[in-house]
Enzyme design. Sequence first.
Site, mmCIF file in Angstrom:
data_model
loop_
_atom_site.group_PDB
_atom_site.id
_atom_site.type_symbol
_atom_site.label_atom_id
_atom_site.label_comp_id
_atom_site.label_asym_id
_atom_site.label_seq_id
_atom_site.Cartn_x
_atom_site.Cartn_y
_atom_site.Cartn_z
ATOM 1 N N HIS A 1 0.219 -4.465 -20.037
ATOM 2 C CA HIS A 1 1.678 -4.359 -19.948
ATOM 3 C C HIS A 1 2.334 -5.708 -20.218
ATOM 4 C CE1 HIS A 1 -0.101 -1.135 -17.567
ATOM 5 N NE2 HIS A 1 1.011 -0.448 -17.740
ATOM 6 N N HIS B 1 6.742 -1.923 -22.621
ATOM 7 C CA HIS B 1 6.302 -1.811 -21.227
ATOM 8 C C HIS B 1 4.783 -1.849 -21.069
ATOM 9 C CE1 HIS B 1 5.487 -0.038 -17.263
ATOM 10 N NE2 HIS B 1 4.664 0.748 -17.913
ATOM 11 N N GLU C 1 6.199 6.800 8.307
ATOM 12 C CA GLU C 1 4.736 6.699 8.351
ATOM 13 C C GLU C 1 4.181 5.885 7.177
ATOM 14 O OE1 GLU C 1 6.409 9.583 8.396
ATOM 15 O OE2 GLU C 1 6.121 10.374 10.411
ATOM 16 N N HIS D 1 2.234 21.427 11.874
ATOM 17 C CA HIS D 1 1.775 20.238 12.585
ATOM 18 C C HIS D 1 0.262 20.230 12.827
ATOM 19 C CE1 HIS D 1 5.957 19.502 13.045
ATOM 20 N NE2 HIS D 1 5.827 18.574 13.966
HETATM 21 C C1 LIG Z 1 3.230 5.325 -7.534
HETATM 22 C C2 LIG Z 1 3.141 5.102 -8.995
HETATM 23 N N1 LIG Z 1 3.581 6.046 -9.830
HETATM 24 C C3 LIG Z 1 3.462 5.875 -11.161
HETATM 25 C C4 LIG Z 1 2.902 4.767 -11.677
HETATM 26 C C5 LIG Z 1 2.720 4.603 -13.177
HETATM 27 N N2 LIG Z 1 3.690 3.601 -13.676
HETATM 28 C C6 LIG Z 1 3.333 2.353 -13.912
HETATM 29 S S1 LIG Z 1 4.644 1.380 -14.299
HETATM 30 C C7 LIG Z 1 5.701 2.674 -14.164
HETATM 31 C C8 LIG Z 1 7.193 2.514 -14.300
HETATM 32 C C9 LIG Z 1 7.613 1.407 -15.110
HETATM 33 O O1 LIG Z 1 8.929 1.069 -14.875
HETATM 34 P P1 LIG Z 1 9.295 -0.245 -14.090
HETATM 35 O O2 LIG Z 1 8.830 -0.166 -12.717
HETATM 36 O O3 LIG Z 1 10.740 -0.461 -14.299
HETATM 37 O O4 LIG Z 1 8.461 -1.360 -14.808
HETATM 38 P P2 LIG Z 1 8.787 -2.055 -16.203
HETATM 39 O O5 LIG Z 1 8.955 -0.960 -17.214
HETATM 40 O O6 LIG Z 1 10.009 -2.832 -16.008
HETATM 41 O O7 LIG Z 1 7.580 -2.873 -16.490
HETATM 42 C C10 LIG Z 1 5.028 3.838 -13.849
HETATM 43 C C11 LIG Z 1 5.688 5.151 -13.689
HETATM 44 C C12 LIG Z 1 2.455 3.790 -10.767
HETATM 45 N N3 LIG Z 1 1.872 2.665 -11.159
HETATM 46 N N4 LIG Z 1 2.617 3.974 -9.444
#
Ligand SMILES: Cc1ncc(C[n+]2csc(CCOP(=O)(O)OP(=O)(O)O)c2C)c(N)n1
Length: 677
Positions: free
Chosen positions: A44, A275, A425, A487
Amino acid sequence: MSANANSTAAVTSTGPVAAVASEPMANAIRALAMDAVEQAKSGHPGLPMGAADVATVLFTKFLKFNPADPKWPDRDRFVLSAGHGSMLIYSLLYLTGYSSVTIDEIKRFRQIGSKTPGHPENFITEGVETTTGPLGQGIATAVGMAMAEKHMAAVFGKEVADHKTYVLASDGDLMEGISQEAIALAGHLKLNKLIVLFDDNGISIDGALSLSDSTDQIKRFEASNWNAMRVDGHDQAAIAAALTKAQGSDKPTLIACKTTIGYGAPNKAGKSSSHGSPLGGDEIKGARSALGWDHAPFEVPADILSSWRKAGERSKPAHADWTKRLAALDATKRTEFTRRMNGDLPKQALADAVKAVKESLNATPKEIATRTACEFALEQLIPALPEMIGGSADLTGSNNTRTKSMTAITPSDFSGRYIHYGIREHGMAAAMNGMTLHGGIIPFSGTFLVFSDYCRPAIRLAALMGERVIHIMTHDSIGLGEDGPTHQPVEHVAALRAMPNLLVFRPCDAVETVECWQLALENKDRPSVLALTRQNLPQLSKNFLDKNRCAAGAYEIVPASGKAQVSIFASGSEVSIAAEGAKLLAAKGIAARVVSVPSFELFFEQPEAARKAIIGDAAVKIGVEAGVRQGWDAIIGNDGAFVGMSSFGASAPYKELYKHFGITAEAVAEAAMKKLG
Ligand SMILES: Cc1ncc(C[n+]2csc(CCOP(=O)(O)OP(=O)(O)O)c2C)c(N)n1
């Protein structure tokens, strides 16, 4: 250095860019990120390129750290919550001079055995404070770190504990539900040394954030009792000014840094295409040109590297001063501080506490719920182990996690040892991870076992990281009765047992409860869950003062009279049912033994011969547990009989439920007779 040092044109998110405002130290991060991702053909680049200015300001002007002593207890903690941007932290560790990340490790990004795995893993790379990747976990973990700092400062003084916790969080971190739990708790507790830098780039994987979100993060954080401000995340002076402002805050601070993802990439900057995939040769070439970075891949010119290395030495005087202050501390206090930060147990005090509980139970057996037995054990453990900090997600009176002597942590007094986490939690479990990672604390929590699902992602990270956090999860079966199937855990014990490196304990009585507590505490490198009952259970164990029988995971608690024809294996509340079943069989002239199985994991770790001896060679094997069968075949075989649950529970008094679902001594005896033919 100003962000405008090499400025020729402003970056835009709409079209190709010829050149951008940039600064060589930040560009070193950008170039390393581009090159490493390109070489790995995976990763990334967007986040490190976008957040490079923010990180440069933080690491060169604010963060207190010493690459020569990565575990310095009074270092500021930096959490890259958006773990997918791992090349940001790897670049920073390399540039500032941590020995863990060399340029060769950067070149081996995402390869087997490297110090630079896909997402930052604290147990692989020194300098990485916590494992991140599952979005939202990092920021919530950081809240626990900031709480730990305040507690340690309250107990040991600011001379040895006086540092900040910084987080770099992305849109994804702030969209995840756990972030709200974490933010609300931090705001309530006025964790003013927690500073979150929000990489506000408006882009996620699917595209613009506007596809799925309209939150005003400033208002959101302010509503949760934070300071919040916006800055241009490429204006280093503005970032520094915001960080300066945050230093003296009486609340936690959010700095929303407006950045451009993939900053510098001529066609992909500002777009989701930067990204999570390599930029490609042409785009990298264009970025090099736009950034004014004409060095070969992985090459950081000596003058820039030297500036970074100097930044890495910035805190040496602070480190030396701290070392002196620690040395000047009263000897007892110093030894205790060091012991606690190392995570070493006070062995004798623990042994004495466990012994006192067992002696008392031996003298006066107790027919109590294991949740009550837990409180009984805690009455001895809490004074013996000052590092234990308890809490509950608003179920204190049900979880029995607060003993009489424990006072609550409040925004104005962090010396207490009990945390009212609120109905959070997930945030609780992540904060506990942060406390353990910070050091000095063994956190334990309370909630209902059925809500282990709400904690699961954080427990999973604790297991992955090998962190000692202890979850007290009560109301562990249909035995909770009237509250009904919403529960009543059915699949939860099996689901927790499925997790590698997690110890799941289900003690059968008050003696086993204290033994399981002892094991949870002694297992420094893994988390534990203690599944405890709401309903009373007879005390089956007597006269076992010295040995911790639960340490073997399973042991014969009721021997057969004569050669066993039937072996009954059970856990927790069903061990006494199994024992009654064995009596019914004995009345019919059938010899049955009962094996208590408080921990599958510890049992399966026993040498084969020991396991075989416990499993025995009785013709019939029966498992009894008020949960699903999954996992039990490893003990009873797929030809064994299982008395347990195969559906959700129901709402009724618990004794009726046990009858209704057929988990009774009679059912155990019948199952055995049927198998015997
Ligand atoms: C809980 C979770 N859901 C999904 C992902 C997969 N994932 C990695 S980065 C991302 C989103 C990217 O957007 P952002 O947080 O804005 O990061 P940027 O594009 O700015 O690098 C997702 C959905 C993850 N790592 N963790």
